[in-house]
Design an enzyme around this catalytic site. Sequence first.
Site, PDB file in Angstrom:
ATOM      1  N   ASN A 158      27.020 -65.449  70.460  1.00 40.02           N
ATOM      2  CA  ASN A 158      26.975 -65.838  69.044  1.00 40.02           C
ATOM      3  C   ASN A 158      26.234 -67.150  68.800  1.00 40.02           C
ATOM      4  OD1 ASN A 158      28.222 -63.537  68.174  1.00 40.02           O
ATOM      5  ND2 ASN A 158      30.278 -64.390  68.378  1.00 40.02           N
TER       6      ASN A 158
ATOM      7  N   SER B 156      35.365 -65.216  68.080  1.00 37.05           N
ATOM      8  CA  SER B 156      33.910 -65.205  68.192  1.00 37.05           C
ATOM      9  C   SER B 156      33.336 -66.595  68.384  1.00 37.05           C
ATOM     10  CB  SER B 156      33.302 -64.666  66.894  1.00 37.05           C
ATOM     11  OG  SER B 156      33.663 -63.354  66.678  1.00 37.05           O
TER      12      SER B 156
ATOM     13  N   GLU C  74      32.482 -61.496  77.186  1.00 37.13           N
ATOM     14  CA  GLU C  74      32.377 -62.892  77.625  1.00 37.13           C
ATOM     15  C   GLU C  74      33.764 -63.379  78.035  1.00 37.13           C
ATOM     16  OE1 GLU C  74      28.759 -64.939  75.135  1.00 37.13           O
ATOM     17  OE2 GLU C  74      30.623 -64.726  74.054  1.00 37.13           O
TER      18      GLU C  74
ATOM     19  N   HIS D 206      36.190 -62.181  75.098  1.00 38.13           N
ATOM     20  CA  HIS D 206      35.418 -61.891  73.885  1.00 38.13           C
ATOM     21  C   HIS D 206      34.632 -60.586  74.027  1.00 38.13           C
ATOM     22  CE1 HIS D 206      31.904 -63.101  71.040  1.00 38.13           C
ATOM     23  NE2 HIS D 206      32.821 -62.434  70.387  1.00 38.13           N
TER      24      HIS D 206
HETATM   25  C1  LIG Z   1      30.249 -61.142  66.251  1.00 37.75           C
HETATM   26  C2  LIG Z   1      30.664 -61.246  67.673  1.00 37.75           C
HETATM   27  O1  LIG Z   1      31.611 -62.017  67.974  1.00 37.75           O
HETATM   28  C3  LIG Z   1      29.961 -60.568  68.787  1.00 37.75           C
HETATM   29  C4  LIG Z   1      29.335 -59.245  68.501  1.00 37.75           C
HETATM   30  O2  LIG Z   1      29.934 -58.219  68.697  1.00 37.75           O
HETATM   31  S1  LIG Z   1      27.822 -59.310  67.835  1.00 37.75           S
HETATM   32  C5  LIG Z   1      27.396 -57.613  67.587  1.00 37.75           C
HETATM   33  C6  LIG Z   1      26.937 -56.980  68.856  1.00 37.75           C
HETATM   34  N1  LIG Z   1      26.572 -55.608  68.578  1.00 37.75           N
HETATM   35  C7  LIG Z   1      25.316 -55.249  68.288  1.00 37.75           C
HETATM   36  O3  LIG Z   1      24.412 -56.065  68.286  1.00 37.75           O
HETATM   37  C8  LIG Z   1      25.162 -53.812  67.962  1.00 37.75           C
HETATM   38  C9  LIG Z   1      23.728 -53.481  67.631  1.00 37.75           C
HETATM   39  N2  LIG Z   1      23.638 -52.052  67.351  1.00 37.75           N
HETATM   40  C10 LIG Z   1      23.540 -51.130  68.341  1.00 37.75           C
HETATM   41  O4  LIG Z   1      23.484 -51.453  69.513  1.00 37.75           O
HETATM   42  C11 LIG Z   1      23.497 -49.684  67.891  1.00 37.75           C
HETATM   43  O5  LIG Z   1      23.081 -49.634  66.561  1.00 37.75           O
HETATM   44  C12 LIG Z   1      24.899 -49.000  68.035  1.00 37.75           C
HETATM   45  C13 LIG Z   1      25.186 -48.881  69.532  1.00 37.75           C
HETATM   46  C14 LIG Z   1      26.019 -49.739  67.362  1.00 37.75           C
HETATM   47  C15 LIG Z   1      24.873 -47.635  67.407  1.00 37.75           C
HETATM   48  O6  LIG Z   1      23.794 -46.902  67.892  1.00 37.75           O
HETATM   49  P1  LIG Z   1      23.045 -45.807  66.983  1.00 37.75           P
HETATM   50  O7  LIG Z   1      22.309 -44.939  67.908  1.00 37.75           O
HETATM   51  O8  LIG Z   1      22.310 -46.463  65.899  1.00 37.75           O
HETATM   52  O9  LIG Z   1      24.214 -45.131  66.216  1.00 37.75           O
HETATM   53  P2  LIG Z   1      24.910 -43.754  66.348  1.00 37.75           P
HETATM   54  O10 LIG Z   1      23.890 -42.671  66.568  1.00 37.75           O
HETATM   55  O11 LIG Z   1      25.775 -43.658  65.162  1.00 37.75           O
HETATM   56  O12 LIG Z   1      25.812 -43.966  67.606  1.00 37.75           O
HETATM   57  C16 LIG Z   1      25.306 -43.960  68.918  1.00 37.75           C
HETATM   58  C17 LIG Z   1      26.376 -43.471  69.782  1.00 37.75           C
HETATM   59  O13 LIG Z   1      27.536 -44.293  69.692  1.00 37.75           O
HETATM   60  C18 LIG Z   1      28.686 -43.522  69.372  1.00 37.75           C
HETATM   61  N3  LIG Z   1      29.551 -44.417  68.600  1.00 37.75           N
HETATM   62  C19 LIG Z   1      29.223 -45.175  67.528  1.00 37.75           C
HETATM   63  N4  LIG Z   1      30.280 -45.934  67.181  1.00 37.75           N
HETATM   64  C20 LIG Z   1      31.283 -45.678  68.038  1.00 37.75           C
HETATM   65  C21 LIG Z   1      32.610 -46.137  68.195  1.00 37.75           C
HETATM   66  N5  LIG Z   1      33.140 -47.078  67.408  1.00 37.75           N
HETATM   67  N6  LIG Z   1      33.378 -45.615  69.189  1.00 37.75           N
HETATM   68  C22 LIG Z   1      32.874 -44.691  70.029  1.00 37.75           C
HETATM   69  N7  LIG Z   1      31.608 -44.223  69.933  1.00 37.75           N
HETATM   70  C23 LIG Z   1      30.834 -44.698  68.946  1.00 37.75           C
HETATM   71  C24 LIG Z   1      28.121 -42.337  68.658  1.00 37.75           C
HETATM   72  O14 LIG Z   1      28.949 -41.211  68.801  1.00 37.75           O
HETATM   73  C25 LIG Z   1      26.789 -42.100  69.353  1.00 37.75           C
HETATM   74  O15 LIG Z   1      26.920 -41.368  70.570  1.00 37.75           O
HETATM   75  P3  LIG Z   1      25.612 -40.672  71.246  1.00 37.75           P
HETATM   76  O16 LIG Z   1      24.628 -41.760  71.559  1.00 37.75           O
HETATM   77  O17 LIG Z   1      26.182 -40.011  72.462  1.00 37.75           O
HETATM   78  O18 LIG Z   1      25.085 -39.713  70.218  1.00 37.75           O
HETATM   79  N1  LIG Z   2      33.391 -58.198  63.877  1.00 37.69           N
HETATM   80  C1  LIG Z   2      32.789 -58.418  65.036  1.00 37.69           C
HETATM   81  O1  LIG Z   2      31.659 -57.965  65.245  1.00 37.69           O
HETATM   82  C2  LIG Z   2      33.480 -59.202  66.090  1.00 37.69           C
HETATM   83  C3  LIG Z   2      34.617 -59.935  65.807  1.00 37.69           C
HETATM   84  N2  LIG Z   2      35.243 -60.650  66.786  1.00 37.69           N
HETATM   85  C4  LIG Z   2      36.439 -61.416  66.497  1.00 37.69           C
HETATM   86  O2  LIG Z   2      37.533 -60.516  66.519  1.00 37.69           O
HETATM   87  C5  LIG Z   2      38.532 -60.958  65.581  1.00 37.69           C
HETATM   88  C6  LIG Z   2      38.814 -59.814  64.608  1.00 37.69           C
HETATM   89  O3  LIG Z   2      37.619 -59.460  63.941  1.00 37.69           O
HETATM   90  P1  LIG Z   2      37.477 -58.053  63.186  1.00 37.69           P
HETATM   91  O4  LIG Z   2      38.243 -57.012  63.908  1.00 37.69           O
HETATM   92  O5  LIG Z   2      36.032 -57.865  62.955  1.00 37.69           O
HETATM   93  O6  LIG Z   2      38.182 -58.380  61.807  1.00 37.69           O
HETATM   94  P2  LIG Z   2      38.840 -57.387  60.739  1.00 37.69           P
HETATM   95  O7  LIG Z   2      38.788 -58.098  59.446  1.00 37.69           O
HETATM   96  O8  LIG Z   2      38.225 -56.029  60.874  1.00 37.69           O
HETATM   97  O9  LIG Z   2      40.345 -57.245  61.253  1.00 37.69           O
HETATM   98  C7  LIG Z   2      41.235 -58.291  61.325  1.00 37.69           C
HETATM   99  C8  LIG Z   2      42.619 -57.691  61.338  1.00 37.69           C
HETATM  100  O10 LIG Z   2      43.587 -58.697  61.592  1.00 37.69           O
HETATM  101  C9  LIG Z   2      44.643 -58.492  60.688  1.00 37.69           C
HETATM  102  N3  LIG Z   2      45.444 -59.697  60.524  1.00 37.69           N
HETATM  103  C10 LIG Z   2      45.292 -60.714  59.645  1.00 37.69           C
HETATM  104  N4  LIG Z   2      46.271 -61.624  59.819  1.00 37.69           N
HETATM  105  C11 LIG Z   2      47.064 -61.163  60.823  1.00 37.69           C
HETATM  106  C12 LIG Z   2      48.239 -61.613  61.422  1.00 37.69           C
HETATM  107  N5  LIG Z   2      48.815 -62.749  61.035  1.00 37.69           N
HETATM  108  N6  LIG Z   2      48.812 -60.873  62.404  1.00 37.69           N
HETATM  109  C13 LIG Z   2      48.243 -59.720  62.814  1.00 37.69           C
HETATM  110  N7  LIG Z   2      47.110 -59.229  62.259  1.00 37.69           N
HETATM  111  C14 LIG Z   2      46.535 -59.941  61.274  1.00 37.69           C
HETATM  112  C15 LIG Z   2      43.962 -58.035  59.428  1.00 37.69           C
HETATM  113  O11 LIG Z   2      44.872 -57.480  58.499  1.00 37.69           O
HETATM  114  P3  LIG Z   2      44.546 -57.655  56.898  1.00 37.69           P
HETATM  115  O12 LIG Z   2      43.207 -57.078  56.667  1.00 37.69           O
HETATM  116  O13 LIG Z   2      45.669 -56.924  56.281  1.00 37.69           O
HETATM  117  O14 LIG Z   2      44.559 -59.147  56.647  1.00 37.69           O
HETATM  118  C16 LIG Z   2      42.986 -57.016  60.016  1.00 37.69           C
HETATM  119  O15 LIG Z   2      43.608 -55.786  60.274  1.00 37.69           O
HETATM  120  C17 LIG Z   2      37.988 -62.229  64.927  1.00 37.69           C
HETATM  121  O16 LIG Z   2      38.457 -63.348  65.616  1.00 37.69           O
HETATM  122  C18 LIG Z   2      36.475 -62.054  65.124  1.00 37.69           C
HETATM  123  O17 LIG Z   2      35.786 -63.278  65.124  1.00 37.69           O
HETATM  124  C19 LIG Z   2      34.804 -60.641  68.093  1.00 37.69           C
HETATM  125  C20 LIG Z   2      33.710 -59.906  68.434  1.00 37.69           C
HETATM  126  C21 LIG Z   2      32.919 -59.150  67.447  1.00 37.69           C
END
Ligand SMILES: CC(=O)CC(=O)SCCNC(=O)CCNC(=O)[C@H](O)C(C)(C)COP(=O)(O)OP(=O)(O)OC[C@H]1O[C@@H](n2cnc3c(N)ncnc32)[C@H](O)[C@@H]1OP(=O)(O)O
Ligand SMILES: NC(=O)C1=CN([C@@H]2O[C@H](COP(=O)(O)OP(=O)(O)OC[C@H]3O[C@@H](n4cnc5c(N)ncnc54)[C@H](OP(=O)(O)O)[C@@H]3O)[C@@H](O)[C@H]2O)C=CC1
Length: 293
Positions: free
Chosen positions: A192, A121, A154, A142
Amino acid sequence: MAVMIKKVGVIGSGQMGNGIAHVAALGGLDVVLNDVSADRLKSAMATINGNLSRQVSKKVITEDARKAALDRITSSDTMDGLADCDLVIESAVEKEEIKRKIFHDLCAVLKPEAIIASNTSSISITRLAASTDRPEKFIGIHFMNPVPLMELVELIRGIATDDATFDASKDFVTRLGKQIAVSEDFPAFIVNRILLPMINEAIYTLYEGVGNVEAIDAAMKLGAHHPMGPLELADFIGLDTCLSIMQVLHEGLADSKYRPCPLLVKYVEAGWLGRKTQRGFYDYRGEKPIPTR
Ligand SMILES: CC(=O)CC(=O)SCCNC(=O)CCNC(=O)[C@H](O)C(C)(C)COP(=O)(O)OP(=O)(O)OC[C@H]1O[C@@H](n2cnc3c(N)ncnc32)[C@H](O)[C@@H]1OP(=O)(O)O
Ligand SMILES: NC(=O)C1=CN([C@@H]2O[C@H](COP(=O)(O)OP(=O)(O)OC[C@H]3O[C@@H](n4cnc5c(N)ncnc54)[C@H](OP(=O)(O)O)[C@@H]3O)[C@@H](O)[C@H]2O)C=CC1
């Protein structure tokens, strides 16, 4: 001509890893999912099956597509299982030393022509690439959470990433039906860099008592039309991941505006990491989420 990727390895079977395996298998690729324990892999396969079944019930995919996708995924708790993959995407925890160790172990077994990607991330792709034996074949791919639903991926080139690696990765992402945003390799990339300071600010807003959890989330959902409130989203991403990203921004850009909120640090130190541990800014252990502040 871009190298055609047919077999993909995914390291880390948490919420992102299982989502990447899910969309890659639906996209017709063979997938090897790797994690440190067989139990983890078992529960990841159950999650993937549950998410695919949900897509069947919503008529997004057919029952045949669900079965075919599941058949394309194998799991392996050793690196050897990844040796003949064309692309391996690392998606383990957001800790640089863990990722470096994974790349060290992976390079020892992976065929030399294979591409290595990280789903990090925030961490420098150039620095991660330098810990491998093939910086020119290393790239940031990403995905966004939840992977099956979010349109964007990304792509981040490290300083050494060659054109063939970029083109093959672009082709791979396009085959999964995702849109691409290309980002330069700077801390936390594009999404991010913008999203996490907003979430961190929401936590400061809570910390300073400007509003409680419910008020802050309602304000941003109803007042700015965000699909999730920032604290709900932080719990969804994982508070450990949010803190790691803020630390990378703070250290990498050396600007106090990225200082992680002490309240975020406290939640992580408590092991309250959000949905994945059932407690964060909300408590998920009951029928419906209850704010913890
Ligand atoms: C941290 C990083 O490195 C980068 C990042 O990822 S940052 C995070 C980016 N993501 C966001 O910002 C997500 C923001 N949230 C959203 O866009 C919405 O809340 C959401 C799309 C996640 C869910 O939408 P929602 O309408 O509130 O939820 P919900 O009704 O439960 O689900 C919507 C749909 O997704 C489906 N769904 C939810 N999770 C799912 C999953 N993991 N797999 C498949 N389908 C899924 C549901 O079945 C539902 O389908 P329908 O629309 O056909 O009914
Ligand atoms: N969460 C998010 O919204 C997003 C996350 N990311 C990135 O994706 C990556 C994973 O995040 P996320 O899936 O949320 O994290 P989780 O904590 O859900 O999952 C991480 C997984 O990696 C496993 N793990 C730890 N160490 C090892 C290893 N040495 N070898 C193999 N597997 C290992 C963990 O096992 P255990 O729990 O047993 O340690 C766990 O199953 C991170 O780099 C995160 O920044 C990118 C986009 C969005």
